[in-house]
Design a protein around this motif. Structure first.
Motif, PDB file in Angstrom:
ATOM      1  N   LEU A 113       0.824  -1.206   0.000  1.00 14.56           N
ATOM      2  CA  LEU A 113       0.000   0.000   0.000  1.00 14.56           C
ATOM      3  C   LEU A 113       0.863   1.263   0.000  1.00 14.56           C
ATOM      4  CD1 LEU A 113      -2.877  -0.957   2.467  1.00 14.56           C
ATOM      5  CD2 LEU A 113      -3.036  -0.618   0.001  1.00 14.56           C
ATOM      6  N   THR A 114       2.024   1.179   0.639  1.00 12.78           N
ATOM      7  CA  THR A 114       2.926   2.335   0.634  1.00 12.78           C
ATOM      8  C   THR A 114       3.343   2.670  -0.792  1.00 12.78           C
ATOM      9  OG1 THR A 114       3.749   1.777   2.829  1.00 12.78           O
ATOM     10  CG2 THR A 114       5.126   3.234   1.481  1.00 12.78           C
ATOM     11  N   ASP A 115       3.691   1.659  -1.579  1.00 14.22           N
ATOM     12  CA  ASP A 115       4.054   1.885  -2.981  1.00 14.22           C
ATOM     13  C   ASP A 115       2.864   2.419  -3.775  1.00 14.22           C
ATOM     14  OD1 ASP A 115       6.797   0.806  -2.869  1.00 14.22           O
ATOM     15  OD2 ASP A 115       5.764  -1.064  -2.415  1.00 14.22           O
ATOM     16  N   PHE A 116       1.664   1.910  -3.466  1.00 14.86           N
ATOM     17  CA  PHE A 116       0.469   2.367  -4.184  1.00 14.86           C
ATOM     18  C   PHE A 116       0.202   3.848  -3.901  1.00 14.86           C
ATOM     19  CE2 PHE A 116      -4.171   2.938  -4.532  1.00 14.86           C
ATOM     20  CZ  PHE A 116      -4.328   2.586  -5.873  1.00 14.86           C
ATOM     21  N   ARG A 117       0.394   4.256  -2.642  1.00 15.68           N
ATOM     22  CA  ARG A 117       0.195   5.672  -2.314  1.00 15.68           C
ATOM     23  C   ARG A 117       1.181   6.552  -3.089  1.00 15.68           C
ATOM     24  NH1 ARG A 117      -0.824   3.663   3.023  1.00 15.68           N
ATOM     25  NH2 ARG A 117       1.371   3.927   3.577  1.00 15.68           N
ATOM     26  N   ARG A 118       2.411   6.085  -3.228  1.00 16.22           N
ATOM     27  CA  ARG A 118       3.397   6.849  -4.003  1.00 16.22           C
ATOM     28  C   ARG A 118       2.999   6.943  -5.474  1.00 16.22           C
ATOM     29  NH1 ARG A 118       8.743   3.979  -1.392  1.00 16.22           N
ATOM     30  NH2 ARG A 118       8.825   5.178   0.557  1.00 16.22           N
ATOM     31  N   MET A 119       2.445   5.861  -6.023  1.00 19.11           N
ATOM     32  CA  MET A 119       2.003   5.893  -7.418  1.00 19.11           C
ATOM     33  C   MET A 119       0.858   6.884  -7.618  1.00 19.11           C
ATOM     34  SD  MET A 119       2.162   1.911  -8.633  1.00 19.11           S
ATOM     35  CE  MET A 119       2.138   1.060  -7.068  1.00 19.11           C
ATOM     36  N   VAL A 120      -0.093   6.878  -6.697  1.00 22.04           N
ATOM     37  CA  VAL A 120      -1.204   7.829  -6.770  1.00 22.04           C
ATOM     38  C   VAL A 120      -0.675   9.261  -6.698  1.00 22.04           C
ATOM     39  CG1 VAL A 120      -3.264   8.672  -5.592  1.00 22.04           C
ATOM     40  CG2 VAL A 120      -2.902   6.223  -5.852  1.00 22.04           C
ATOM     41  N   ALA A 121       0.257   9.506  -5.760  1.00 16.70           N
ATOM     42  CA  ALA A 121       0.830  10.843  -5.623  1.00 16.70           C
ATOM     43  C   ALA A 121       1.575  11.251  -6.892  1.00 16.70           C
ATOM     44  CB  ALA A 121       1.774  10.890  -4.421  1.00 16.70           C
TER      45      ALA A 121
END
Length: 609
Positions: free
Chosen positions: A75-83
Motif C-alpha cells: 500500500l505504501t508503494d500504491f500511495r506513491r504511485m497515486v501521488a
C-alpha cells in the motif's frame, strides 16, 4: 554483478513507468473521443508526449518509486504511485495553462491519472502475484490438500503467510462459530464446524489438517486432534502463544503435533504487574541454570527486565549452552555465568556477596530416581541437601530477600533416595525460616514434559529405533506439566510467598504412562500394533502413583487458582545440628547407611533401610 542487476531492475521499472505515462496520455484522448480522435487533437496529443513523458518520469523518480521491489509491492508503494500520477497531472495542467497549449480536453486531466495509476499499480500487483505463485496455480497436481481448523485471527494470518505456497492447496476452513461459517478468508471458504472434518476429508480427499487455535483451551485443541485421528488425516499445529510471544518462531512455522499438545494445559495467568515490580531492575540468581527448569526460569525472568541474571551451574557444557542462547536470542539481557558447585560453601558465599541478588531460585539437584538409588545415594544427599543448605546459608548472610527451592512431588511419602533428599531439603529451608530476614519458599510439582531424563525423550528414541517402547507397569501414572508452565508457577509462588510455605502446583489429572506411550506412537505416524510396548517392572525407588501431599498434610488456598499451600508438619529444632553432624562425615557412606539416616528425620520415608 549484484550492483549491475540492481541497476538493470531499476532501469526496467523506470522504462515501464515512462511507457505507462505515454500510453495513459494517448489512451485518455481515445477514451475522451470514443476512439475517434479528430486529426488536430491527434497531432496535439502526439506533439506533447516529448515533454510529458520526461516530466512524469522525473516526478516518479523524485517520489522514490524505484527503491522497493515489485515482488513486495504494498500500500505504501500504491500511495506513491497515486501521488506521482496526481503531481504529474497538476504539472502538465500548469504547463498547458502557462504556455497556452491548446487542444487538450479537460476530461483528459481526469482520465490520465486514473489510467496511469492503474497501469503502474496493475503491473506491480500482477508481478507480485506471479512471483508468489497465485497466477500459476491453475493446477494442484503435487500440492497437499489441506484444511485449516480455526477461522480466527491465527487461521487468517496463517493463510495469508502460507496460502501462496505452491506445495499446499487449502480446501477450506472449519470453525464452530456459526457467524464464520459460509464466509471466506483470503479466498478460502469456511465449510462448517470442526465435527465435519471426517466427512469433508473423505469427500474432498483432504490429506492434512492444520490446527490454528493457539488461544483456545487445551480441551478444544485436543478435540481437534481427535477429529484428525478419526478422519485419518495428518495433523499439524501452529506455534503456541508462548513461542510466538518469545519471538522464537513465526505463525507460519507449523510443526507436527507433539505430546505437549496432548498433555499440556491452558496457559498460566501470571500476575505480570507484581512480577515486574519484583524482578524489574533486580539482580536474580539461578542455580542449576543450565538444566531444564533452571534455564526456563532464566528465560521467564528475562521477560521482566532484571538488572542482571547470575547463572550458576556446575556443568560447563550446560552453562555454555544457556550462555550461547542468551547471547543469540536475548543479547540485551545482562547475564553473568558462574561455574560453581552449590556444595562449596565458601564459593557460594563469595558469589552471593559479589552480586547481592534480591532473589535466588535454587534449581540445582540430582533428580534421576534409579540412578541415585543404587551406588549414588550419598552423592544425592550431598548435592540435594547439603547443596541446598550451603546455598541457603550464603543467601541469608548476603541479605537475599527471597530464596525459592524447586522441589518435587516425589518428596511426598518418598520411596526413593531422591524423593527423600528433596523432602529433607525442604525441611532445611523450613528450619532456616526466621521472623526476619530471608524468606524461604518451596515449590513442589510433578514430571515436566521434555525435561532432561524424562520419559518423553526416551520414548521418542525408542520409537525412532522401531521399538519396543518400554513401560515399567501398565498401571503406572504420573502428573505432567510443560517446562514453561512449571517455571511460570515457580515465579508466581516466589512472588506470593511470605516465608516458610510449601507451594503445591495444580497438576491436573494424572496420566497413565502406557496411554502416553500409545499416543506418542500414533503421533509418530504408526498404527496400533506397529510399535510394540513391553512392561519391564518397577525400578528401584519408583512408585506406581505420585502424590502431591503427604498423609498428614492438608492445603490452604491462595489467590492463584493453580497454587495451594501445603500444611506440613513442624520441623524439629535439632534438625540442623543433627544434620550438620551427619553431613560432616568424611568419605562416602554406603546406600544402607544413607537410607537409615533418612529415616531419622523423615519417618514417612518408605525406602528400604
Amino acid at each position: 554483478m549484484i550492483r549491475l542487476s540492481t541497476w538493470l531492475r531499476t532501469f526496467l521499472a523506470f522504462a515501464h513507468d515512462a511507457a505507462a505515462a505515454a500510453l495513459a496520455w494517448v489512451l485518455a484522448f481515445y477514451l475522451r473521443f470514443n476512439f475517434d480522435v479528430p486529426p488536430e487533437f491527434t497531432a496535439s496529443m502526439a506533439h506533447k508526449l516529448w515533454w510529458i513523458v520526461p516530466l512524469q518520469a522525473v516526478i516518479c523518480w523524485r517520489l522514490s518509486l524505484y527503491r522497493g521491489f515489485w515482488r513486495y509491492a504494498s500500500l505504501t508503494d500504491f500511495r506513491r504511485m497515486v501521488a506521482a500520477a496526481l503531481f504529474g497531472t497538476m504539472a502538465i495542467a500548469l504547463a498547458v495553462v502557462v504556455f497556452q497549449l491548446h487542444l487538450v480536453p479537460r476530461s483528459v486531466f481526469i482520465l490520465y491519472p486514473v489510467l496511469l495509476t492503474a497501469m503502474m499499480g496493475g503491473s506491480r500487483i500482477a508481478y507480485r502475484a506471479w512471483k508468489e505463485g497465485h497466477l500459476g496455480r491453475l493446477r494442484y497436481d503435487n500440492a497437499t490438500r489441506a484444511v485449516v481448523l480455526g477461522a480466527g485471527t491465527a487461521g487468517a494470518r496463517f493463510l495469508a503467510d502460507v496460502g501462496r505456497n505452491q506445495d499446499w492447496q487449502f480446501i477450506g476452513l472449519l470453525d464452530d462459530d456459526p457467524a464464520k461459517q459460509g464466509r471466506e478468508i483470503h479466498g478460502v471458504k469456511v465449510l462448517g464446524p470442526l465435527n465435519r472434518l471426517p466427512e469433508i476429508a473423505e469427500r474432498l480427499g483432504v490429506e492434512q489438517a492444520v490446527i490454528a487455535m493457539p488461544g483456545q483451551t487445551h480441551a478444544v485443541r485436543r478435540r481437534a486432534l481427535d477429529l484428525c485421528r478419526q478422519a485419518s488425516v495428518s495433523a499439524m499445529t501452529v506455534p503456541s502463544y508462548e513461542d510466538l510471544a518469545s519471538g522464537r518462531v513465526r505463525l507460519s512455522t507449523i510443526r507436527q503435533v507433539e505430546v505437549d499438545d496432548l498433555l499440556g494445559r491452558d496457559p498460566v495467568k501470571l500476575d505480570d504487574t507484581g512480577l515486574r515490580q519484583w524482578l524489574s531492575g533486580a539482580v536474580v540468581l539461578v542455580t542449576g541454570a543450565g538444566g531444564s527448569i533452571g534455564s526456563e526460569l532464566c528465560r521467564q525472568i528475562a521477560r521482566y527486565a532484571p538488572a542482571r541474571i547470575v547463572l550458576v551451574e556446575a556443568s560447563e557444557f550446560a552453562l555454555y549452552g544457556i550462555e550461547q542462547e542468551f547471547s543469540e536470542r536475548l543479547p540485551t539481557v545482562p547475564i553473568v555465568c558462574v561455574l560453581a558447585d552449590v556444595k562449596n560453601a565458601v564459593h557460594m558465599k563469595e558469589i552471593m556477596a559479589a552480586h547481592r541478588p534480591a532473589a535466588v531460585f535454587h534449581a540445582a539437584a540430582y533428580k534421576h530416581v534409579p540412578l541415585v538409588e543404587t551406588g549414588n545415594a550419598w552423592e544425592a544427599i550431598r548435592n540435594n541437601v547439603e547443596g541446598t543448605w550451603r546455598t541457603a546459608i550464603a543467601a541469608r548472610e548476603a541479605g537475599v530477600a527471597k530464596f525459592v527451592l524447586v522441589s518435587t512431588d516425589k518428596a511426598v511419602n518418598p520411596t526413593s533416595v531422591m524423593g527423600a533428599s528433596k523432602r529433607l531439603a525442604e525441611m532445611v529451608c523450613q528450619s532456616l525460616q526466621q521472623p526476619e530476614g530471608t524468606r524461604f519458599l518451596m515449590v513442589r510439582f510433578g514430571n515436566v514434559l521434555g525435561s532432561t531424563g524424562s520419559v518423553v525423550p526416551k520414548f521418542r528414541r525408542q520409537i525412532a529405533d522401531g521399538g519396543p517402547v518400554t513401560v515399567t507397569d501398565p498401571e503406572m501414572t504420573r502428573y505432567f506439566m510443560s517446562i514453561p508452565e512449571a517455571a511460570q508457577l515457580v515465579l508466581q509462588a516466589g512472588l506470593m510467598g511470605a516465608g516458610g510455605e510449601i507451594f503445591v502446583l495444580d497438576m491436573g489429572e494424572p496420566v497413565k504412562i502406557v496411554d502416553l506411550a500409545r499416543d506418542m506412537i500414533r503421533l509418530s505416524g504408526f498404527g496400533d500394533g506397529e510399535i510394540r510396548i513391553t512392561f519391564t517392572g518397577l525400578r528401584p525407588g519408583e512408585k506406581l502413583y505420585e502424590e502431591l501431599l503427604a498423609d498428614g498434610e492438608a492445603t490452604l488456598p491462595t489467590p492463584h487458582p493453580r497454587l495451594r499451600i501445603a500444611r506440613s508438619r513442624a520441623v524439629s529444632a535439632e534438625l540442623l545440628t543433627e544434620l550438620g553432624q551427619w553431613l560432616d562425615t568424611v568419605g562416602a557412606r554406603p546406600d544402607e547407611a544413607v537410607r537409615a539416616g533418612l529415616l531419622r528425620w523423615i519417618p514417612e520415608y518408605l525406602g528400604k533401610a
